[in-house]
Scaffold this active site. Sequence first.
Site, mmCIF file in Angstrom:
data_model
loop_
_atom_site.group_PDB
_atom_site.id
_atom_site.type_symbol
_atom_site.label_atom_id
_atom_site.label_comp_id
_atom_site.label_asym_id
_atom_site.label_seq_id
_atom_site.Cartn_x
_atom_site.Cartn_y
_atom_site.Cartn_z
ATOM 1 N N ASP A 180 6.968 -2.923 -3.389
ATOM 2 C CA ASP A 180 5.934 -2.075 -2.789
ATOM 3 C C ASP A 180 6.466 -0.652 -2.717
ATOM 4 O O ASP A 180 7.690 -0.430 -2.691
ATOM 5 C CB ASP A 180 5.586 -2.560 -1.381
ATOM 6 C CG ASP A 180 4.190 -2.149 -0.949
ATOM 7 O OD1 ASP A 180 3.299 -3.019 -0.942
ATOM 8 O OD2 ASP A 180 3.998 -0.956 -0.644
ATOM 9 N N ASP A 186 6.976 1.868 -7.339
ATOM 10 C CA ASP A 186 5.730 2.603 -7.513
ATOM 11 C C ASP A 186 5.147 2.135 -8.841
ATOM 12 O O ASP A 186 5.728 2.388 -9.909
ATOM 13 C CB ASP A 186 6.000 4.110 -7.540
ATOM 14 C CG ASP A 186 4.730 4.933 -7.594
ATOM 15 O OD1 ASP A 186 3.698 4.420 -8.088
ATOM 16 O OD2 ASP A 186 4.759 6.098 -7.156
ATOM 17 N N ASN A 216 -0.583 -7.259 -8.213
ATOM 18 C CA ASN A 216 -1.509 -7.224 -7.072
ATOM 19 C C ASN A 216 -1.717 -5.825 -6.527
ATOM 20 O O ASN A 216 -2.768 -5.536 -5.959
ATOM 21 C CB ASN A 216 -0.969 -8.130 -5.959
ATOM 22 C CG ASN A 216 -1.634 -7.842 -4.628
ATOM 23 O OD1 ASN A 216 -2.773 -8.252 -4.373
ATOM 24 N ND2 ASN A 216 -0.945 -7.100 -3.761
ATOM 25 N N TYR A 237 -12.533 2.514 -7.723
ATOM 26 C CA TYR A 237 -11.918 1.185 -7.559
ATOM 27 C C TYR A 237 -12.612 0.167 -8.459
ATOM 28 O O TYR A 237 -11.954 -0.643 -9.131
ATOM 29 C CB TYR A 237 -12.015 0.762 -6.096
ATOM 30 C CG TYR A 237 -11.421 -0.585 -5.778
ATOM 31 C CD1 TYR A 237 -10.055 -0.737 -5.559
ATOM 32 C CD2 TYR A 237 -12.230 -1.723 -5.673
ATOM 33 C CE1 TYR A 237 -9.506 -1.979 -5.261
ATOM 34 C CE2 TYR A 237 -11.696 -2.956 -5.361
ATOM 35 C CZ TYR A 237 -10.332 -3.077 -5.158
ATOM 36 O OH TYR A 237 -9.794 -4.319 -4.857
ATOM 37 N N LYS A 275 -10.819 -1.960 -11.453
ATOM 38 C CA LYS A 275 -10.740 -3.420 -11.437
ATOM 39 C C LYS A 275 -11.463 -4.036 -12.639
ATOM 40 O O LYS A 275 -11.067 -5.090 -13.143
ATOM 41 C CB LYS A 275 -11.298 -3.962 -10.123
ATOM 42 C CG LYS A 275 -10.403 -3.693 -8.925
ATOM 43 C CD LYS A 275 -9.020 -4.292 -9.094
ATOM 44 C CE LYS A 275 -8.200 -4.217 -7.814
ATOM 45 N NZ LYS A 275 -6.844 -4.809 -7.981
#
Length: 248
Positions: free
Chosen positions: A35, A61, A88, A154, A158
Site C-alpha cells: 500500500d 505506489d 486491488n 472511476y 474499472k
Amino acid sequence: MTASRVAVVTGAARGLGRVIAGRLHEQGYRVVLTDRADEAVRRAANELDPGGTTALALPLDVRDKAAFERARDEAHRRWGRIDVLVNNAGMSTVEPLMEISPESFSAVVSANLDGAFLGSQVFGAYFAERGAGRIVNVASLAGQNGGTATGAHYAAAKGGVATLTKVFARELAGRGVTVNAVSPGPLDLPVVHESVPADRLAEIKRSIPVGTLGSPLFVADMVALLAAEHAGFVTGACWDVNGGLYPR
C-alpha cells in the site's frame, strides 16, 4: 499446498484489500500486503502475524513500475516464490461529471487502471517464466453501468480493468498463468459508509434486488477461488458480485 503459496495484494492497508489479504492468510497463504500508506499497511500485516513469518508489509505506489519490481524482488527474496497477484488498489472521488478536472480524472484513472496494468505486466512476466501464476483484478459494477454511484473517472478506469483482464489472459494463456477479475457492486465497507451520505446509501440499498450491501468477505472468497492452484481452467473471466444489480 496452499501453505507454501505466496500472494501479493495491493491496496491492502484497509478496506477490501485488507479483507482479501486476511482471507488468503486464513487459508494458509504467506501474504505480502502492499500500500502507499506505509504505516497503515505495516499495522495490517502485524495484525495478521505479529511475528512476521507469514505476513510481510511493503510500501508500493501502483503508479510506479519500479515499485512493483521492488516488491516482486523483495517477496521472492523472502520466500523464494510468488504465486498470486491481486490487483486491488484504487481510489475514487465523487464529483459531478462536468466538474471533473483533467488532474482529477488522470489521478483516479492512474490509481485504478495503471496499477492493474503495471502489476499484471511485472508479475505476469514473472509468472510466465515460472510457468505458473494467478492474477486476480478487482473491477467494479461501476465499469459496467457507467458509475451511477461513483465518478465517471472511476467507472472508466474499472471498465478498463475488465478489458485488461481479457488482454492479459489471452497473452499469458498456455504458460500456466490465469488472469481473472471480480466485479463487486456496493459493498458493506467502512469507506462506503464514510463517503456516501446516509440518504444516498439508503437509496442504493433499495436499488439492489437482494436488498443489502455486499459482503467483502464473500468477494475475498471469490478472489481466493480464482487464485487457487486448481483454478487453471478459468481465465479471462469477470465474475459479478452485485446482488442482482446488473447494468440497465
